[in-house]
Enzyme design. Structure first.
Site, PDB file in Angstrom:
ATOM      1  N   GLY A  12       0.785  -1.225   0.000  1.00  0.00           N
ATOM      2  CA  GLY A  12       0.000   0.000   0.000  1.00  0.00           C
ATOM      3  C   GLY A  12       0.817   1.275   0.000  1.00  0.00           C
ATOM      4  CB  SER A  13       4.294   2.164  -0.926  1.00  0.00           C
ATOM      5  OG  SER A  13       4.384   1.825  -2.293  1.00  0.00           O
ATOM      6  CG  MET A  90      -1.796  -6.994  -7.162  1.00  0.00           C
ATOM      7  SD  MET A  90      -1.231  -5.894  -8.502  1.00  0.00           S
ATOM      8  CE  MET A  90      -0.266  -7.062  -9.458  1.00  0.00           C
ATOM      9  NE  ARG A  91      -8.434 -11.629  -7.234  1.00  0.00           N
ATOM     10  CZ  ARG A  91      -7.922 -12.811  -7.545  1.00  0.00           C
ATOM     11  NH1 ARG A  91      -6.634 -13.044  -7.363  1.00  0.00           N
ATOM     12  NH2 ARG A  91      -8.680 -13.750  -8.071  1.00  0.00           N
ATOM     13  CG  LEU A  93     -11.887  -4.582 -10.427  1.00  0.00           C
ATOM     14  CD1 LEU A  93     -11.728  -3.070 -10.268  1.00  0.00           C
ATOM     15  CD2 LEU A  93     -12.608  -5.179  -9.226  1.00  0.00           C
ATOM     16  CG  HIS A 109       0.178  -0.862 -15.586  1.00  0.00           C
ATOM     17  ND1 HIS A 109      -0.201  -2.125 -15.159  1.00  0.00           N
ATOM     18  CD2 HIS A 109       1.051  -1.052 -16.598  1.00  0.00           C
ATOM     19  CE1 HIS A 109       0.420  -3.028 -15.908  1.00  0.00           C
ATOM     20  NE2 HIS A 109       1.187  -2.411 -16.778  1.00  0.00           N
ATOM     21  CG  LEU A 144      -5.629  -5.803 -17.519  1.00  0.00           C
ATOM     22  CD1 LEU A 144      -6.269  -5.688 -16.153  1.00  0.00           C
ATOM     23  CD2 LEU A 144      -4.875  -7.117 -17.647  1.00  0.00           C
ATOM     24  CG  ASP A 145      -3.220  -2.837 -17.039  1.00  0.00           C
ATOM     25  OD1 ASP A 145      -3.757  -2.335 -16.028  1.00  0.00           O
ATOM     26  OD2 ASP A 145      -2.545  -3.882 -16.996  1.00  0.00           O
ATOM     27  CD  GLU A 174       4.456   2.402  -9.233  1.00  0.00           C
ATOM     28  OE1 GLU A 174       3.405   2.150  -8.625  1.00  0.00           O
ATOM     29  OE2 GLU A 174       5.235   1.512  -9.625  1.00  0.00           O
TER      30      GLU A 174
END
Ligand code: GAR
Length: 195
Positions: A12-13, A90-91, A93, A109, A144-145, A174
């Site tokens: 969770g950074s 990391m799931r 959706l 990402h 995705l992405d 990030e």
């Protein structure tokens, strides 16, 4: 004031970088942090910062993605978010879930999209002999992405870099990029930011 919920899966950074930035004149405030992993260290950190947290263990739902998402939606909707940020969540959706938050869900990402969607981005950049890498914040769409890009930050790839070296170098960016993009997005600015 925009209510911001964040989903994580691990340390969770990035979530912490977002929470720390949501003070003062920021147009957003953190209202909820959720995880698919009850042991995600980031949950403890968010709770210590006074934010409501909940975990819905995806493993309890087997392959039933829809049932997992229904359970995850409950605490998310209870927090009445205006914006939903994926931060190392990391799931994948379902399109149904994504549609609910259309135009108000962001993701970070660890690649310069459209290069390297999916996993193992740094290993792939190194294997390709790329001269640079980076990270992207984008709107989440069903593919995705692949949603509209809101911001990117770039880093050089140096001779002898390992995956860990590159990952660490990108992660620093990030932590700059995601708060900066969310700050703009929450204030209604969707123009692209390049750091
Ligand atoms: C970050 O590098 C993020 O970009 C990546 O996971 C890491 C989470 O770190 N996300 C993805 O790979 C999404 N497909 P954090 O939990 O310390 O923020």
């Amino acid at each position: 004031m925009k209510r911001v919920a964040v989903l994580i899966s691990g340390g969770g950074s990035n979530m912490l970088a977002l929470l720390r930035d949501m003070v003062g004149d920021h147009s957003g405030r953190a209202v909820f942090v959720g995880s698919n992993d009850p042991s995600a260290p980031g949950l403890v950190r968010a709770a210590q910062m006074g934010v409501a947290v909940a975990a819905v263990d995806h493993r309890a739902y087997g392959r039933d993605r829809a049932a997992f998402e229904t359970a995850l939606l409950e605490p998310i909707l209870a927090s009445e978010p205006d914006i939903l940020c994926l931060a190392g969540f990391m799931r994948v959706l379902t399109p149904e879930f994504v549609r609910r938050f259309e135009g108000r869900m962001l993701n970070i990402h660890p690649s310069l999209l459209p290069k390297y969607p999916g996993l193992h981005t740094h290993a792939r950049a190194l294997a390709a002999g790329d001269a640079e890498a980076g990270c992207t914040v984008h709107e989440v769409t069903a593919e995705l992405d692949a949603g509209p890009i809101l911001g990117q930050a770039r880093v050089p790839i140096l001779a002898g870099d390992t995956e860990a070296d590159l990952s660490a170098r990108v992660l620093v960016q990030e932590h700059r990029l995601y708060p900066a993009v969310l700050r703009r997005f929450a204030s209604g600015d969707r123009t692209r930011l390049d750091l």
